[in-house]
Design an enzyme around this catalytic site. Sequence first.
Site, mmCIF file in Angstrom:
data_model
loop_
_atom_site.group_PDB
_atom_site.id
_atom_site.type_symbol
_atom_site.label_atom_id
_atom_site.label_comp_id
_atom_site.label_asym_id
_atom_site.label_seq_id
_atom_site.Cartn_x
_atom_site.Cartn_y
_atom_site.Cartn_z
ATOM 1 N N GLY A 262 0.781 -1.235 0.000
ATOM 2 C CA GLY A 262 0.000 0.000 0.000
ATOM 3 C C GLY A 262 0.809 1.279 0.000
ATOM 4 O O GLY A 262 0.244 2.370 0.012
ATOM 5 N N GLU A 303 4.515 -6.173 1.729
ATOM 6 C CA GLU A 303 4.171 -6.614 0.374
ATOM 7 C C GLU A 303 3.983 -5.442 -0.586
ATOM 8 O O GLU A 303 2.855 -5.185 -1.024
ATOM 9 C CB GLU A 303 2.864 -7.405 0.408
ATOM 10 C CG GLU A 303 2.836 -8.547 1.383
ATOM 11 C CD GLU A 303 1.456 -9.181 1.512
ATOM 12 O OE1 GLU A 303 1.406 -10.402 1.684
ATOM 13 O OE2 GLU A 303 0.434 -8.459 1.438
ATOM 14 N N ARG A 306 2.789 -1.419 -5.985
ATOM 15 C CA ARG A 306 2.838 -0.143 -6.699
ATOM 16 C C ARG A 306 4.168 0.590 -6.499
ATOM 17 O O ARG A 306 4.745 1.110 -7.456
ATOM 18 C CB ARG A 306 1.715 0.756 -6.183
ATOM 19 C CG ARG A 306 1.554 2.087 -6.932
ATOM 20 C CD ARG A 306 0.668 3.040 -6.130
ATOM 21 N NE ARG A 306 -0.551 2.431 -5.682
ATOM 22 C CZ ARG A 306 -1.708 2.427 -6.352
ATOM 23 N NH1 ARG A 306 -1.775 3.048 -7.508
ATOM 24 N NH2 ARG A 306 -2.774 1.833 -5.855
ATOM 25 N N ARG A 343 -7.082 3.534 -14.635
ATOM 26 C CA ARG A 343 -7.042 4.211 -13.333
ATOM 27 C C ARG A 343 -7.686 5.595 -13.328
ATOM 28 O O ARG A 343 -8.439 5.921 -12.417
ATOM 29 C CB ARG A 343 -5.606 4.253 -12.800
ATOM 30 C CG ARG A 343 -4.994 2.839 -12.685
ATOM 31 C CD ARG A 343 -3.772 2.793 -11.802
ATOM 32 N NE ARG A 343 -4.117 3.023 -10.416
ATOM 33 C CZ ARG A 343 -3.996 4.173 -9.799
ATOM 34 N NH1 ARG A 343 -3.474 5.207 -10.424
ATOM 35 N NH2 ARG A 343 -4.376 4.301 -8.551
ATOM 36 N N CYS A 374 -15.192 4.674 -27.082
ATOM 37 C CA CYS A 374 -16.492 5.317 -27.288
ATOM 38 C C CYS A 374 -17.126 5.610 -25.953
ATOM 39 O O CYS A 374 -18.133 4.996 -25.591
ATOM 40 C CB CYS A 374 -17.375 4.406 -28.107
ATOM 41 S SG CYS A 374 -16.599 3.978 -29.643
ATOM 42 N N TYR A 404 -0.670 -1.467 -12.043
ATOM 43 C CA TYR A 404 -2.124 -1.530 -12.240
ATOM 44 C C TYR A 404 -2.602 -0.884 -13.548
ATOM 45 O O TYR A 404 -3.673 -0.294 -13.596
ATOM 46 C CB TYR A 404 -2.852 -0.910 -11.039
ATOM 47 C CG TYR A 404 -2.473 -1.537 -9.721
ATOM 48 C CD1 TYR A 404 -2.850 -2.853 -9.442
ATOM 49 C CD2 TYR A 404 -1.720 -0.850 -8.771
ATOM 50 C CE1 TYR A 404 -2.484 -3.453 -8.233
ATOM 51 C CE2 TYR A 404 -1.355 -1.448 -7.574
ATOM 52 C CZ TYR A 404 -1.749 -2.739 -7.316
ATOM 53 O OH TYR A 404 -1.387 -3.338 -6.132
HETATM 54 N N1 LLP Z 1 -1.000 -7.053 -0.423
HETATM 55 C C1 LLP Z 1 -2.318 -7.257 -0.581
HETATM 56 C C2 LLP Z 1 -2.991 -8.285 0.208
HETATM 57 C C3 LLP Z 1 -3.030 -6.482 -1.520
HETATM 58 O O1 LLP Z 1 -4.326 -6.694 -1.671
HETATM 59 C C4 LLP Z 1 -2.350 -5.517 -2.273
HETATM 60 C C5 LLP Z 1 -3.064 -4.712 -3.262
HETATM 61 C C6 LLP Z 1 -0.966 -5.353 -2.081
HETATM 62 C C7 LLP Z 1 -0.325 -6.141 -1.128
HETATM 63 C C8 LLP Z 1 -0.160 -4.365 -2.851
HETATM 64 O O2 LLP Z 1 -0.564 -3.058 -2.666
HETATM 65 P P1 LLP Z 1 0.289 -1.866 -3.301
HETATM 66 O O3 LLP Z 1 1.621 -1.864 -2.594
HETATM 67 O O4 LLP Z 1 0.460 -2.138 -4.740
HETATM 68 O O5 LLP Z 1 -0.513 -0.675 -3.035
HETATM 69 N N2 LLP Z 1 -5.998 -1.398 -8.767
HETATM 70 C C9 LLP Z 1 -5.792 -0.447 -7.685
HETATM 71 C C10 LLP Z 1 -4.946 -1.027 -6.577
HETATM 72 C C11 LLP Z 1 -5.515 -2.303 -5.981
HETATM 73 C C12 LLP Z 1 -4.649 -2.858 -4.887
HETATM 74 C C13 LLP Z 1 -5.072 -4.226 -4.534
HETATM 75 N N3 LLP Z 1 -4.301 -4.839 -3.519
HETATM 76 C C14 LLP Z 1 -5.153 0.808 -8.261
HETATM 77 O O6 LLP Z 1 -4.887 0.859 -9.444
HETATM 78 O O7 LLP Z 1 -4.945 1.761 -7.533
#
Ligand code: LLP
Length: 454
Positions: A262, A303, A306, A343, A374, A404
């Site tokens: 996150g 984890e 992004r 996004r 469209c 993403y």
């Molecule tokens: N761990 C778990 C259990 C998750 O569900 C996620 C993301 C991550 C780690 C990684 O999160 P990150 O570090 O990438 O923020 N499609 C959305 C983002 C969805 C995130 C889903 N889970 C977007 O484009 O903003």
Amino acid sequence: MAVHPTDAADAAASPRVARVFPRTARFVDGWLTAIGGVDVADLAARYDTPLYVLDGDELVARMRAFRTAFDGWEVAYASKALCVTGVVQIAAAEGLAVDVASAGELATALRAGVRGQRLIFHGNNKSTAELNLAAQAGVGRIVVDSFDELERLRQVGERRGHVFDVLLRVTPGVDTSTHAFIRTGHDDSKFGFTLSTGMAAEAVEAAMALDGVRVHGLHCHLGSQLLSSEVYERAAGIMTAFLAEISNLQGLQLDELNLGGGFGITYTDEDPVPVVEHAAVLREAVAAGCRRYGLPPLHMTVEPGRSIVGPAGITLYEVGTVKALDGGRIYLSVDGGMSDNLRPALYGARHTFAPAGVPRPGHAQRVDVVGKHCESGDFLGRDVELPVPLEAGDLLAVAATGAYTHTMASNYNRLPRPAMVLVADGRAQLLVRRETVDHVLARDQLLTLEPYTR
Ligand code: LLP
């Protein structure tokens, strides 16, 4: 692969724009001219547009930054952000574990050479087939999300004579200020076992009673694109307190805690917390929790998805139709859109843009960058300031599109999905082939059923 120091761009680029592009991006008069030592006009000519371009140096530097800052903790790359075999290969080579959330992501990681032990399997609705694959691959940790899943694990375990190593996903009741669609730590969520209602405690008890699972610890994930450390600090406090409660009430000493991903990045003007700062805050919060509750040293995991791949990727588009309205609004259409980057349309996400290719002089101009679908909601950027007016045939680069975008791409309007290329040290390698209309059509079956064909 050489990792250069952060010398984001030439002095000729606007610092506001340059800081969002990968570190090897080179600018002349506000135009992106090269990335990874490769000329962007050559990239477009060779691989066509739209094109996802990944900066190998930026990617590796980000993985290393996480590994260094979180030394002693496990860093698992959340592959949902960009699940491409070549990228997962790099993650594995850099010593990262890998998060997967479906059979497809699992298969990708295995193909990339990741050992099952190094995989963490997520998902709120893992199927029996996926759990079978996980058992077969010897997945290191299954992050259990529900009572239904516990039952499925029991069945699969019994059938295969397999014991699953699991973490339980807890919803810690930490709300975040990110977009509602990517918020997961609050109580009203489809993910995990709610802590505040006692569901999580029940889940621990239920899991302990099962033969087919070995419970190692807990997991939580608060949301995505989070711009402060404070929410993680709170989660660490809540989760260590819960570990202590489990140990007191149920006599079970769990020693693993996964705090999810996150970590936010810069898309336009955000000031994300540097990784080292996140790491310092999290270490202290976990240590404080352990001291306070007399817990043993914990095996810790984060984890990031992004924050590893997002800033390492850009998208190159070719400009087509330019429509100027009387009121002054200019719609600049590009040859992709919501099918390769959902996004902006889905979350109202914002991006930073730069003209790309061979620079030419001009005056600044405000435009709305729109796609070719469209749909009026098909935009990539509203009220974007470009250093020159662009015209058909020009290239436009969008920064921070590594996460993403490819993974959420579609064939809307039957657009074939773009190619992806990795650039580093003046070389380019295709990571994902461009789809063609033939690929898209290949899945359709000609209808032969009477009476429709009469
Ligand atoms: N761990 C778990 C259990 C998750 O569900 C996620 C993301 C991550 C780690 C990684 O999160 P990150 O570090 O990438 O923020 N499609 C959305 C983002 C969805 C995130 C889903 N889970 C977007 O484009 O903003």
